[in-house]
Motif scaffolding. Structure first.
Motif, short mmCIF file in Angstrom:
data_model
loop_
_atom_site.label_atom_id
_atom_site.label_comp_id
_atom_site.label_asym_id
_atom_site.label_seq_id
_atom_site.Cartn_x
_atom_site.Cartn_y
_atom_site.Cartn_z
N ALA A 32 -2.80 15.26 -4.21
CA ALA A 32 -1.99 15.11 -5.42
C ALA A 32 -1.20 16.39 -5.67
CB ALA A 32 -2.86 14.79 -6.62
N GLU A 43 0.51 11.17 -6.32
CA GLU A 43 -0.86 11.06 -5.83
C GLU A 43 -0.77 10.46 -4.43
OE1 GLU A 43 -0.18 9.16 -8.75
OE2 GLU A 43 -0.90 10.57 -10.27
N ASP A 45 -2.70 8.75 -1.08
CA ASP A 45 -3.90 8.04 -0.65
C ASP A 45 -4.12 8.30 0.83
OD1 ASP A 45 -6.01 6.40 -0.20
OD2 ASP A 45 -4.98 4.53 -0.66
N LEU A 53 -6.87 7.90 -7.75
CA LEU A 53 -6.42 9.19 -8.25
C LEU A 53 -5.46 9.03 -9.42
CD1 LEU A 53 -5.74 10.98 -4.85
CD2 LEU A 53 -7.77 11.19 -6.29
N LYS A 54 -5.69 9.82 -10.48
CA LYS A 54 -4.80 9.79 -11.63
C LYS A 54 -4.55 11.24 -12.08
CE LYS A 54 -6.28 5.22 -13.20
NZ LYS A 54 -5.12 4.62 -12.54
N LEU A 55 -3.30 11.67 -11.96
CA LEU A 55 -2.90 13.00 -12.40
C LEU A 55 -2.52 12.98 -13.87
CD1 LEU A 55 -0.57 14.57 -9.67
CD2 LEU A 55 -2.56 15.66 -10.72
N LEU A 62 -6.92 16.45 -12.56
CA LEU A 62 -7.00 15.30 -11.66
C LEU A 62 -8.25 14.48 -11.96
CD1 LEU A 62 -5.85 13.85 -9.10
CD2 LEU A 62 -7.42 15.29 -7.77
#
Length: 197
Positions: A32, A43, A45, A53-55, A62
């Motif tokens: 990320a 993000e 993968d 994943l979440k920014l 993260l």
């Protein structure tokens, strides 16, 4: 624990003209990044994360959702090329409920008619990095630990049928535990009971 979410914080409450990169395990695995000067918020993968994943675009923290054991490892943060703190994430599998089984034994002519001993076995399957223990009340009687993954554990105990103490079998890891309480009347029988059977 597997299925939980975890947030790796970078210590910032907001970002200015900054860039941040998050790496997993090694320098070839960028997962990320936020690059404000270039308006890049991404993000990536690598096959492990599958949209987990979440920014936080405001702070650069993260979050990994629905984590599994394959997310165990070291995460490194690069902040404006100079700050590189590392985080080590250890993900534990969900704990099964211990199963207690038993057989009555030692019924001999030399034994008194009212005495009988019960051999108990507490078991769990497909566990790793856990401790399995027998307790008498709050006192630890015996335990066994394992660090491998996906292994089966069992721990024996012998009690007398007339024993009125409370016994329990407990499995635990550094985060949680599961307990099964022993019901002597269900698992253990007197010598006379065995004759009737």
């Amino acid at each position: 624990m597997e299925g939980d979410s975890v947030t790796l914080h970078n210590g910032r409450t907001y970002l200015n003209d900054d860039w941040i990169q998050w790496w997993f395990i090694n320098k070839d695995n960028l997962i990320a990044e936020i690059n404000i000067p270039e308006s890049r918020f991404s993000e990536y993968d690598d096959g492990r994360f599958r949209d987990r994943l979440k920014l936080d675009y405001r702070t650069g923290s993260l979050t990994i959702t629905n984590i599994t054991t394959q997310h165990t490892g070291e995460y490194e943060l690069e902040y404006n090329t100079w700050s590189r703190p590392s985080f080590y994430l250890n993900v534990y599998t969900r704990l099964p409920v211990p199963v207690i089984s038993g057989n009555s034994s030692n019924c001999s002519s030399s034994s008194s008619s009212s005495s009988s001993y019960c051999s108990l076995l507490c078991s769990v399957v497909n566990v790793g990095d856990v401790t399995l223990s027998w307790y008498k009340g709050n006192s630890l009687l015996s335990s066994i630990s394992v660090s491998d993954l996906s292994i089966s554990l069992s721990l024996p105990l012998e009690v007398e049928y007339q024993d009125k103490n409370s016994y329990s079998c407990v499995i635990n890891n550094p985060i949680r535990n599961q307990t099964t309480h022993l019901d002597i009347t269900q698992l253990c029988h007197t010598c006379s009971d065995l004759v009737k059977l």
